[in-house]
Structure formats: structure tokens, C-alpha cells
Scaffold this active site. Sequence first.
Site, PDB file in Angstrom:
ATOM      1  N   GLU A 192       2.892  -3.173  76.139  1.00  0.00           N
ATOM      2  CA  GLU A 192       3.316  -1.803  75.885  1.00  0.00           C
ATOM      3  C   GLU A 192       3.503  -1.017  77.190  1.00  0.00           C
ATOM      4  O   GLU A 192       2.655  -1.135  78.067  1.00  0.00           O
ATOM      5  CB  GLU A 192       2.304  -1.059  75.004  1.00  0.00           C
ATOM      6  CG  GLU A 192       2.901   0.234  74.509  1.00  0.00           C
ATOM      7  CD  GLU A 192       1.945   1.067  73.652  1.00  0.00           C
ATOM      8  OE1 GLU A 192       0.745   0.782  73.623  1.00  0.00           O
ATOM      9  OE2 GLU A 192       2.425   2.001  73.036  1.00  0.00           O
ATOM     10  N   GLY A 326      -7.237   1.260  79.368  1.00  0.00           N
ATOM     11  CA  GLY A 326      -8.554   1.080  78.757  1.00  0.00           C
ATOM     12  C   GLY A 326      -8.542  -0.019  77.707  1.00  0.00           C
ATOM     13  O   GLY A 326      -9.488  -0.804  77.593  1.00  0.00           O
ATOM     14  N   ALA A 327      -7.464  -0.087  76.931  1.00  0.00           N
ATOM     15  CA  ALA A 327      -7.356  -1.086  75.869  1.00  0.00           C
ATOM     16  C   ALA A 327      -5.941  -1.068  75.306  1.00  0.00           C
ATOM     17  O   ALA A 327      -5.189  -0.124  75.537  1.00  0.00           O
ATOM     18  CB  ALA A 327      -8.348  -0.773  74.751  1.00  0.00           C
ATOM     19  N   MET A 328      -5.598  -2.105  74.558  1.00  0.00           N
ATOM     20  CA  MET A 328      -4.268  -2.180  73.967  1.00  0.00           C
ATOM     21  C   MET A 328      -4.367  -2.769  72.558  1.00  0.00           C
ATOM     22  O   MET A 328      -4.996  -3.794  72.341  1.00  0.00           O
ATOM     23  CB  MET A 328      -3.371  -3.039  74.881  1.00  0.00           C
ATOM     24  CG  MET A 328      -1.995  -3.301  74.330  1.00  0.00           C
ATOM     25  SD  MET A 328      -1.082  -1.764  74.072  1.00  0.00           S
ATOM     26  CE  MET A 328      -0.117  -2.200  72.658  1.00  0.00           C
ATOM     27  N   GLU A 329      -3.663  -2.103  71.635  1.00  0.00           N
ATOM     28  CA  GLU A 329      -3.861  -2.366  70.204  1.00  0.00           C
ATOM     29  C   GLU A 329      -3.066  -3.519  69.603  1.00  0.00           C
ATOM     30  O   GLU A 329      -2.831  -3.520  68.390  1.00  0.00           O
ATOM     31  CB  GLU A 329      -3.506  -1.095  69.431  1.00  0.00           C
ATOM     32  CG  GLU A 329      -1.997  -0.733  69.425  1.00  0.00           C
ATOM     33  CD  GLU A 329      -1.580   0.281  70.470  1.00  0.00           C
ATOM     34  OE1 GLU A 329      -2.255   0.376  71.506  1.00  0.00           O
ATOM     35  OE2 GLU A 329      -0.567   0.973  70.268  1.00  0.00           O
ATOM     36  N   ASN A 330      -2.654  -4.526  70.391  1.00  0.00           N
ATOM     37  CA  ASN A 330      -1.861  -5.638  69.837  1.00  0.00           C
ATOM     38  C   ASN A 330      -2.374  -6.012  68.455  1.00  0.00           C
ATOM     39  O   ASN A 330      -3.571  -6.180  68.246  1.00  0.00           O
ATOM     40  CB  ASN A 330      -1.969  -6.866  70.738  1.00  0.00           C
ATOM     41  CG  ASN A 330      -1.867  -6.518  72.192  1.00  0.00           C
ATOM     42  OD1 ASN A 330      -0.875  -5.977  72.618  1.00  0.00           O
ATOM     43  ND2 ASN A 330      -2.937  -6.775  72.938  1.00  0.00           N
ATOM     44  N   GLU A 363      -8.391   1.908  68.938  1.00  0.00           N
ATOM     45  CA  GLU A 363      -7.470   0.760  68.795  1.00  0.00           C
ATOM     46  C   GLU A 363      -7.398   0.277  67.348  1.00  0.00           C
ATOM     47  O   GLU A 363      -6.355  -0.181  66.895  1.00  0.00           O
ATOM     48  CB  GLU A 363      -7.876  -0.384  69.739  1.00  0.00           C
ATOM     49  CG  GLU A 363      -7.990  -0.007  71.215  1.00  0.00           C
ATOM     50  CD  GLU A 363      -6.789   0.730  71.784  1.00  0.00           C
ATOM     51  OE1 GLU A 363      -5.679   0.567  71.259  1.00  0.00           O
ATOM     52  OE2 GLU A 363      -6.978   1.491  72.752  1.00  0.00           O
ATOM     53  N   HIS A 366      -5.034   2.338  65.430  1.00  0.00           N
ATOM     54  CA  HIS A 366      -3.643   1.945  65.712  1.00  0.00           C
ATOM     55  C   HIS A 366      -3.156   0.831  64.780  1.00  0.00           C
ATOM     56  O   HIS A 366      -1.952   0.665  64.608  1.00  0.00           O
ATOM     57  CB  HIS A 366      -3.519   1.421  67.132  1.00  0.00           C
ATOM     58  CG  HIS A 366      -3.287   2.480  68.167  1.00  0.00           C
ATOM     59  ND1 HIS A 366      -2.430   3.534  67.992  1.00  0.00           N
ATOM     60  CD2 HIS A 366      -3.788   2.610  69.427  1.00  0.00           C
ATOM     61  CE1 HIS A 366      -2.422   4.271  69.092  1.00  0.00           C
ATOM     62  NE2 HIS A 366      -3.241   3.740  69.970  1.00  0.00           N
ATOM     63  N   GLU A 385      -0.447   7.819  69.276  1.00  0.00           N
ATOM     64  CA  GLU A 385      -1.564   8.095  70.193  1.00  0.00           C
ATOM     65  C   GLU A 385      -2.350   9.341  69.774  1.00  0.00           C
ATOM     66  O   GLU A 385      -3.571   9.370  69.863  1.00  0.00           O
ATOM     67  CB  GLU A 385      -1.059   8.222  71.641  1.00  0.00           C
ATOM     68  CG  GLU A 385      -0.442   6.936  72.213  1.00  0.00           C
ATOM     69  CD  GLU A 385      -1.388   5.739  72.174  1.00  0.00           C
ATOM     70  OE1 GLU A 385      -2.592   5.911  71.925  1.00  0.00           O
ATOM     71  OE2 GLU A 385      -0.903   4.605  72.384  1.00  0.00           O
TER      72      GLU A 385
HETATM   73  N1  BES Z   1      -1.563   2.065  73.367  1.00  0.00           N
HETATM   74  C1  BES Z   1      -2.506   2.356  74.362  1.00  0.00           C
HETATM   75  C2  BES Z   1      -2.413   1.445  75.540  1.00  0.00           C
HETATM   76  C3  BES Z   1      -1.423   1.907  76.568  1.00  0.00           C
HETATM   77  C4  BES Z   1      -1.770   2.885  77.464  1.00  0.00           C
HETATM   78  C5  BES Z   1      -0.191   1.349  76.628  1.00  0.00           C
HETATM   79  C6  BES Z   1      -0.845   3.301  78.410  1.00  0.00           C
HETATM   80  C7  BES Z   1       0.732   1.771  77.561  1.00  0.00           C
HETATM   81  C8  BES Z   1       0.400   2.749  78.462  1.00  0.00           C
HETATM   82  C9  BES Z   1      -3.918   2.263  73.809  1.00  0.00           C
HETATM   83  O1  BES Z   1      -4.031   2.430  72.459  1.00  0.00           O
HETATM   84  C10 BES Z   1      -4.683   3.390  74.413  1.00  0.00           C
HETATM   85  O2  BES Z   1      -4.382   4.493  74.080  1.00  0.00           O
HETATM   86  N2  BES Z   1      -5.640   3.112  75.274  1.00  0.00           N
HETATM   87  C11 BES Z   1      -6.412   4.120  75.943  1.00  0.00           C
HETATM   88  C12 BES Z   1      -7.825   4.100  75.476  1.00  0.00           C
HETATM   89  C13 BES Z   1      -8.082   5.104  74.411  1.00  0.00           C
HETATM   90  C14 BES Z   1      -9.481   5.062  73.932  1.00  0.00           C
HETATM   91  C15 BES Z   1      -7.744   6.505  74.815  1.00  0.00           C
HETATM   92  C16 BES Z   1      -6.388   3.806  77.412  1.00  0.00           C
HETATM   93  O3  BES Z   1      -5.980   2.721  77.768  1.00  0.00           O
HETATM   94  O4  BES Z   1      -6.789   4.658  78.197  1.00  0.00           O
HETATM   95 ZN    ZN Z   2      -3.723   4.404  71.861  1.00  0.00          ZN
END
Ligand code: BES
Ligand code: ZN
EC number: 3.4.11.-
Length: 952
Positions: A192, A326-330, A363, A366, A385
Site C-alpha cells: 500500500e 506501524g502495520a499493514m492490513e493485508n 488493522e 480494516h 483510515e
Molecule cells: N493502511 C495503513 C498502512 C499504511 C500506512 C500504508 C501508510 C501506506 C502508508 C495501516 O492500516 C495503518 O494505518 N497503520 C498505522 C498504524 C495505525 C495504528 C495508526 C501506521 O502504520 O502508522
Molecule cells: Zn490504517
Amino acid sequence: MANSCRKLIFNIYIGFYCSAVIQICICSQFTSSSIVQFNKDRGAFPVATNGELFPWHELRLPTMVIPLHYDLFVHPNLTSLDFVASEKIEVLVRDATQFIILHSKDLEIMNVTLQSEEDLRYRKPGKKLTVLSYPAHEQIALLVPEKLMADLRYSVAIDFQAKLADGFEGFYKSTYRTLGGETRTIAVTDFEPTQARMAFPCFDEPLFKANFSIKIRRESRHIALSNMPKVKTIELEGGLLEDHFETTVKMSTYLVAYIVCDFNSVSGIASSGVKVSIHAAPDKWSQTHYALEASLKLLDFYENYFDIHYPLAKLDLVAIPDFESGAMENWGLVTYRETSLLFDPKTSSTSDKLWVTKVIAHELAHQWFGNLVTMEWWNDIWLKEGFATYMEHISINVTYPELQFDDDFLNMCFEVIKRDSLNSSHPISNQAETSTQIKEMFDAVSYEKGACILNMLKDFLSEEKFKKGIIHYLKKFSYRNAKHDDLWSSLSNDCLESDSTSGGFCYSDSKRTSNTLAFLRENVEVKQMMATWTLQKGIPLVVVNREGRSLRLQQERFLNGVFKEDPEWGALQERYLWHIPVTYSTSSSNAIHRHILKSKTDTLDLPEKTSWVKFNVDSNGYYIVHYEGHGWYQLITLLNQNHTLLRPKDRISLIHDAFQLVSAGRLTLDKALDLTRYLQHETSIPALLKGLEYLELFYHIMERRNVSDVTENLKHYLLQYFKPAIDKQSWRDEGSVWDRRLRSALLKLTCYLNHAPCIQKATELFSQWMESNGKLNIPTDVLKIVYSVGAQTTAGWNYLLEQYELSLSGAEKNKILYALSTSKHQEKLMKLIELGMEGKVIKTQDLAALLHAIARNPKGQQLAWNFVKENWIHLLKKFELGSFPIRMIISGTTSHFSSKDELQEVKLFFESLKAQGSHLEIFQIVLETISKNIKWLEKNLPTLRNWLLISI
Ligand code: BES
Ligand code: ZN
């Protein structure tokens, strides 16, 4: 997560990617009609890498051909660090065409063939296609010899290969160290928003949903994971194994994922029968148990709440050693930074537990908001988001009430208000076309403001109606895409199948409050109201003027750092108008009164005489309130006389709004400071911490600017004023979550201020820890404080760095790294930066946070900033332009500046970057922030100085 930025990339990309795509047929085979078309528009078409015209000039793909199914085979080699792969994409032609445009980036394409349905039926070999490549748009064109016919299906087969990427995007390598000191490599994807194209040629836009059948070849010492459960494993000659995964549900490319690793896992079964597993590097297995408990609970919660089953048979959560965000919701294979998933009882604090729970909750939300229902385009990422951020709170309040997460919601909204009250903010729903612009969309506005306005809408509609609306939305758009209007339709008065109607409105039962019904009668259009919050940037200020029983309300745009008397104020207000669902309570009853402020001004009549009125009950609304006349005085008096007459969240919001109004030049600093005097009697810890936060902030500003008299007096004031609370603190992990958070905050400040008893206790614990050779368990909530005090001696600092290398706990490593960054010795800080740039002892994934931490240290601020300026090119080799780390590095090393010289320096640097073709939204945010800081100091330093003189 999240901050922001924007634009450009082409000129950087062109040269870089040219060599990556090999062309197969040199001859292009356009038919005469397309050549006519081509010739007509010649100037409009770009030139492909081989000098021929590339038949598509837009950044977005055409919709003449859409994908239905991908058969993807991948064979990564973890020794040679590359992969070979092939895919067959079944496509449907919607309009006859001579070419297929796909995304592809950094892939070497070896062979492309096309088969029609008839070819497939009669097993005819595929026809070889010409491939043109246009790296600036990360696209390839497959030119077909004969026109593809509308409404027919074709199969495109592509063989390709590439190196496993070096960074954090596409299909990349990640390494970790075992307890025995061995370095091992794994291969992992992170797609993503626009990086699936780095792993396989594809229609890499969220609207092109398809099914994916994935096969992964691997060595027997590894395992392979993907979105879906494994169907079978085939043994191949030479000992290699090939895992075949079930075909996925219909989904967007950015959610595809696969991993080849040698991790261990723990598993459990959710109530619905879904198998949930947590995977981590073998030596970190013991840190996976909390995540398993939390993910099982949260999955159960969401399945019940949404009334929609999680559609896959399994859900894997994997802790990846090198991860950018921080993480990715695959879908079915959620990937996490280690510190976002692993919990080590010995070194993870209460805040760490909250973070892990929050990220898992986010996640998993998501899996519905984003995966099941996806935004049509990246302009609306807040639809996933914002919702995932909102759902974190809904789910954690129910599954982990003991974490008392509710009070954090407010703080989250306050954080984004800082950003949204600058002119450089942007609407929640914002245009984004290039990869850099799309990356910049992942910022506080999409996440936090998105969540805050959803919460406001929930409060307005009632929880029941809101929940019903979002369930309707999720069910209606399952496996499809949606835009914000689709959400508003589901949430507004459009009747749902199960509803009955009355008086032109739908309602399902009598539970709705009479207040809400009254509003429904007013025929409020949710769509109209929400457009003012999503299509317009910024936050409104509601100015309240009370005269007897009459309340005069006025709305304007709230601007941090721009005063009403400034010449630009008027222009910045033009055309801004919100539909604000205001709420208020009064001294005469507990009732929550509601009104929608749709015009610039409005008047309300109170039913009875009251001594005070408090607007924005529980701070559920996304607006700031200013009380003109005696309003603030009455509220300050009330707080001092009996603060418990106001709800705790209302007390927090009063503190917040007062200091925001100071920044906007609407309230004098001494008034806001006077308001905090009641805190001595405050029983709500979140409120106490809010007040403390501002005072601490002022301390740091004064310290950075070397205003020694004010710094000293403020230190005195803080230690004296909070003495009763400080003295109560133990150095043990005990009490409620907020007790523990208060302990961490208070002792951190006290030790930072060099208060002898604090330093003494921390030094004692640190020595014991060193003597025990790192074996002693220090209470987790004070661990960072103890390390930070220990890091002030050379022996302590060196020992901490040794432990950093050895520690297997990400939570501990973060605390150590922070402690190391508080050293007063510049050569030590420089050493940290060097280690971060080298990326071995300190991983590249932690570099941005490291630079940010060093810049917060008064002894490191100049060092970090100079480093960023001098090494910009090197930093851009590590992180993509619009990525979160780049934005964090920029804002983290500059936004605390507060002098004109610094502003000039930063401006010059940004201009030089722009001249080189890099332009990010964060530049403007930073410049505005520094200007705001300068103005704040000019206006408020004398007031702060005087206030302290009369207060200590
Ligand atoms: N979908 C995002 C990951 C992402 C972040 C993809 C930036 C592309 C660009 C994921 O769900 C997400 O939001 N992750 C957050 C953590 C969350 C607890 C706020 C992150 O990575 O900070
Ligand atoms: Zn997210």
C-alpha cells in the site's frame, strides 16, 4: 501514525527505471486505425524507453480492460536475494482496444503472451506481445497484434524477475539476528498504496478488484504465508517445495501479501471458527501471547458488531523485523512492525500495551473498512483510515475497558486540531494523483480528523442509528468500492429495508431520543452537513456571547497563529461555513442541549437563568469554543469553586481550548494559565495530564531558546505545584492504567528537571540493573526514565548501547534508543546518527524516530538539523519522497524552531529542494508552524514571565 506532504517524482524516476524493463519485440504492431489516432494526438503521448510512443498518457489506467483473476507464481531466493515469477491475468475487455496498460515498476519482464478464450479452448499457444515501458508513470503497455474485442475475456501471461527490494516497499528483504548471533533473511511484501506493481505487473488501483491464486516456491527450511490458507504443498525435484494457496476473495492489489520466512507462531480459534495466528522470529515467540489474546477478542468483537463474518478461514498477524510504517492490513495476512505486535511483559510498559492493542484493533477494523469495502480512489482514504481509527476506540472500550482508552480519543482530536488550524491543512477528501501525493494522504487529517468527525456524527445521529448506517454501508458495498457519498446515503435518512417510515422519516424503534427525532424533523441532510467537514479544510471556532438568557453564537474559521487584527485574517475566512452540531450544558440541568449552527450567526434562548454555559459537551464536536464577555471568567470561577460540576472531558476541553485561543490571539496567556490553577484539586488524571502537558511544553520552548530566568522559574513552579502528586508516586508498576500513565509522565518530568530525589532513585535502579548485567527487572513504566538518567554518564551510555544490540525486545530497544538520544554529548549523538545511517546496529526503520528524538534534545537540535540538510540525498536513497519517515524527519528536525533566523534557514533549504524537483506539503506546514512559534513567543513571553513571578 501520520503527518503529511506532496508532488513531483517523474524526473527522478525516468533515468532510474529505464534499464529495468527489457523489451521483447522491437517492432510495434499498431493497426492503421490506432496509428491514425496516435498520429492525431502525437504530442499528447509520452515516449517509451525504446523511443516509441507510449499509447497512454494518463497517470490512471484506462478502463477498457479490467482484471478478473490473477494466477501468480513467485519463487524468491533468499540467498541470491532475487525472485523469479510468472503470472496469468484473466482480463475482460470492456471496449475494443489495441493495447493493455498495466502498472509495473523495477521489474524485468522477460516474456508476454496473450490467449483468447478460443485459444485456451483449443489449447493454442499464446501470441507474443510487444511491451513498451513508461517508467515515469510506472506503466507498461502490452501491444496486441489484433484488436481485443469488447465483452470477451483474454488471458495475459507474463514472465518476470527482479531483485528483492532494498527498502520497505514491494517485495523486499528483511533481516533479523538470532540469540546465537546469526543474521537471517526473510522476504516480505508491503504494497500500500502503489507498490504491488514492484512485485508483479498489475492493475494497481483500488478499483480494479480481482481474485488472486498464489503459489510460492521455497526451501524446506522456510515457510510461506499468503492472504489465504494453504491448499497443498508440492515437493519438487531438488528438495524445493511449492505452496499453493486458496483463491482469494475479490480484492484490490494493495492488499495482496506473501512472506517467506522461518518464523514460529501461536494460534487460537475465534468464536466463528477462524484460525488466528501470531508469527514472529523464533526467539521472539514468547512475546506473541498478548497479541493472540487481543486479536481473538477483537475479531470476535468486530464480527458481532458489524454483523458480517470475517470471510476468510484464517487470519495471520506477523511481526516483521524491518517495517516502514506501524502495520499493514493485508487481507488475512496483517503485517506489523515488531513493536506494534509484540508485548514483552518484562520491558513493555502500559503505553506499549495500549499501542499494541490499538494497532491490532486498527488493522482488524480494516478487514471490513478497507478490505471488504474499499474506497474508489486514494482521495478518500479517510473512508478506511478514519474509520479504522474511529473503530479502534469503539472496539477497545468494549474489549479492554481496563485500558481506559476512551479518554485518549479526545487527545487524538486535539493533536490533529494543531495541524488542521494551519492554513496549510487540506480537506479530508483531497485530490491525489501521483504516488507521492497518494502517500501524503496518509496523514493526521485522514486518520485522526476522519475519526473525530465520525465520532461527532455518531453523537449527532445517536449511536444506534450510526451503527445501523455503517452496517448497511458495509453490507451494501461488500467486495466493491465506495465513495464518501455512498457512506452519507447509508447514514442519512434514506430508509433501510428493515425500517418503517413516519412523517417522511425512517425509524426502526422508539429508542431514539426525542432530541434526535426533533432533528430528524428538521430534515437535516447528513450529506450536506458532512460535506462541510470533508470537502472544506480547517476547524471552526464557535464564539459564544451570553446576555441574560440569550445566547448569541457566531462561527468563524479557527486559525492558529493568525490573529483577528492581522491583515490576512479576513481573506482566510472567506467562504468558510460549517454545519456545526453544537451541544451545550448549563448550570441549571444535566440535560444536553442541541442545535445546528448552519449560518455565520445565530441566537438561542435559554429556558431558564443559569450561572454558566459550557459548549461542546464531552468534547464530541470538532470545534473550538470561545466565550466572550464574562464567559471564561465564569468557567474559571466554576473550576476553582467546584470543578466536579463539569464532566471530566469538559474540563479537559476547557484547558485545551483556552490554550488554543491563546495561540489564536483571542485569550491572554495569563487567563489560560489561571485556569490551570484549579488542577491542584483535579481528580481526573487525563485532565491533570492535559494541564501538565502545556506547562511542560512551555518549559521546553523556554529551554530551547535559552530564556534562563523563565526556564528556572517554570521549573520551580512545576516542582512546587505538582509536589503533592510527585511525592505520591511509587517506582512500581501498580494502579490503574491512568495511574501508571501519570506515574510515567510525572517522574519523567521530575527527572528531566533534575530533581534530586528522582535522579537518585533512577540512578540507584540503573546501577542495580548494570550490576545484574541487565537481568534485573525494572518496573516497565519507569524503565525509559531509568535508562535516560543512566545514559548521562559515559559508562552508562556505552553499557546501554551494548544492551541495545543484544536485546530481543523491540519495546526495550525503543526505550534504550530514546535514552541514548538524551545524552548531552554531541559526539555520542553523532555516533547514534552514524549507526542509524549504517543500518546495522540501529535499523533504518528506526532512523526517523532517532533523528526526531535527537532534535528534541536541546543539545542535539542543531546537530540533527544540520545532518538532515547535508545528507538529504542519502536519506532519499533510504526512503521514498512522500513516505512517512521522510515527512517525520523533516517535521521532527524543524518544527520546534522559533526564531526568524531559523525560519529563514529552513525556507532556504526547502527552496533548494524544490529547485531540485522535490516538493512536499510538509514544507508549508513546517514554515507555518515556525512562524506561529515565533509569533507565540513575541506575544506571550513577557506574560509568561510575569505570571510566573506572581505565582512562585
Ligand atoms: N493502511 C495503513 C498502512 C499504511 C500506512 C500504508 C501508510 C501506506 C502508508 C495501516 O492500516 C495503518 O494505518 N497503520 C498505522 C498504524 C495505525 C495504528 C495508526 C501506521 O502504520 O502508522
Ligand atoms: Zn490504517
